[in-house]
Design an enzyme around this catalytic site. Structure first.
Site, PDB file in Angstrom:
ATOM      1  N   LYS A 188      -5.650   4.334   0.653  1.00 10.86           N
ATOM      2  CA  LYS A 188      -4.277   4.825   0.512  1.00 10.86           C
ATOM      3  C   LYS A 188      -3.842   5.601   1.741  1.00 10.86           C
ATOM      4  CE  LYS A 188      -2.804   8.597  -0.618  1.00 10.86           C
ATOM      5  NZ  LYS A 188      -2.528   9.957  -1.165  1.00 10.86           N
ATOM      6  N   ASP A 205      -0.437   5.434  -4.516  1.00 10.95           N
ATOM      7  CA  ASP A 205      -0.925   6.714  -5.010  1.00 10.95           C
ATOM      8  C   ASP A 205      -0.757   6.747  -6.525  1.00 10.95           C
ATOM      9  OD1 ASP A 205       1.771   7.085  -5.463  1.00 10.95           O
ATOM     10  OD2 ASP A 205       1.938   8.933  -4.297  1.00 10.95           O
TER      11      ASP A 205
END
Length: 211
Positions: free
Chosen positions: A121, A139
């Site tokens: 991420k 996320d």
């Protein structure tokens, strides 16, 4: 999973709700975005910005930040979650950037993920926002909202990313990432989503089921 027409309508509505979206992490350089994103794990963007305003004012470059000891870095970031681990990761990341990359932030996911504290991420956030490389960071907000809407059907962020990138045209990845984050923060919250006022409720696969 939704039909493509519904996907297109969701993207159109989100684009109208959140025009010109961008990361809420304050930064002036790719290096600063990298450090801010490392700090953002289990920490709000607002808290990270409070921390980095002082940190980057005093130490805006990798060379300057690398000169600090781990204890000195800790003194700046103590209000962030997992601050002791993050201080070690930031120190080591600075050393690696100077030793292996001439002080520059690498521009590939593979190289970014070799840095301490940088997962998929974080790497995707840096690629998309610092270098405009097609990437779709997932996320907790993106994962939650995408699965509630029916844009994905997955129990883990990596699978959600795979499904979103297969469903959404590449030119929308960066904006769609921000749209889903903003919608998750402002409307589709984790515990009590505001389905009554959500303009996507008529398309959502789970509307009014979390009350």
């Amino acid at each position: 999973m939704l039909e493509q027409a519904a996907v297109d309508e969701i993207l159109e509505i989100l684009a109208q709700l959140y025009p010109n979206p961008t990361t809420e992490l304050e930064h002036e350089t790719p290096f600063q975005l990298l450090i801010a994103t490392i700090l953002s794990a289990q920490c709000t963007d607002q808290r990270v910005n409070i921390i980095t305003r002082k940190l980057f004012a005093d130490h805006p470059t990798v060379e300057s930040l690398e000169q600090l000891s781990i204890q000195e870095i800790e003194s700046y970031i103590r209000t962030a979650g997992l601050w002791q681990t993050k201080a070690k990761n930031i120190k080591r990341t600075c050393e690696i950037l100077i030793d292996n990359y001439n002080g520059e932030v690498p521009r590939t996911r593979e190289e970014l993920m070799k840095l301490p504290g940088v997962g998929r991420k974080t790497a995707n956030v840096v690629l998309a926002n610092a270098f405009n490389v097609p990437a779709f960071p997932v996320d907790t907000h993106v994962h939650r909202v995408a699965n509630r809407l029916g844009l994905a059907a997955s129990s883990n962020p990596n699978q959600t990313e795979e499904q979103l990138t297969a469903l959404i045209p590449e030119e929308y990845w960066k904006d769609a990432h921000h749209w889903l984050i903003l919608h998750g923060r402002r409307v589709c919250s984790a515990r009590k989503p505001n389905c009554e006022e959500c303009p996507l409720a008529h398309l959502c696969q789970t509307a009014f089921t979390h009350q």
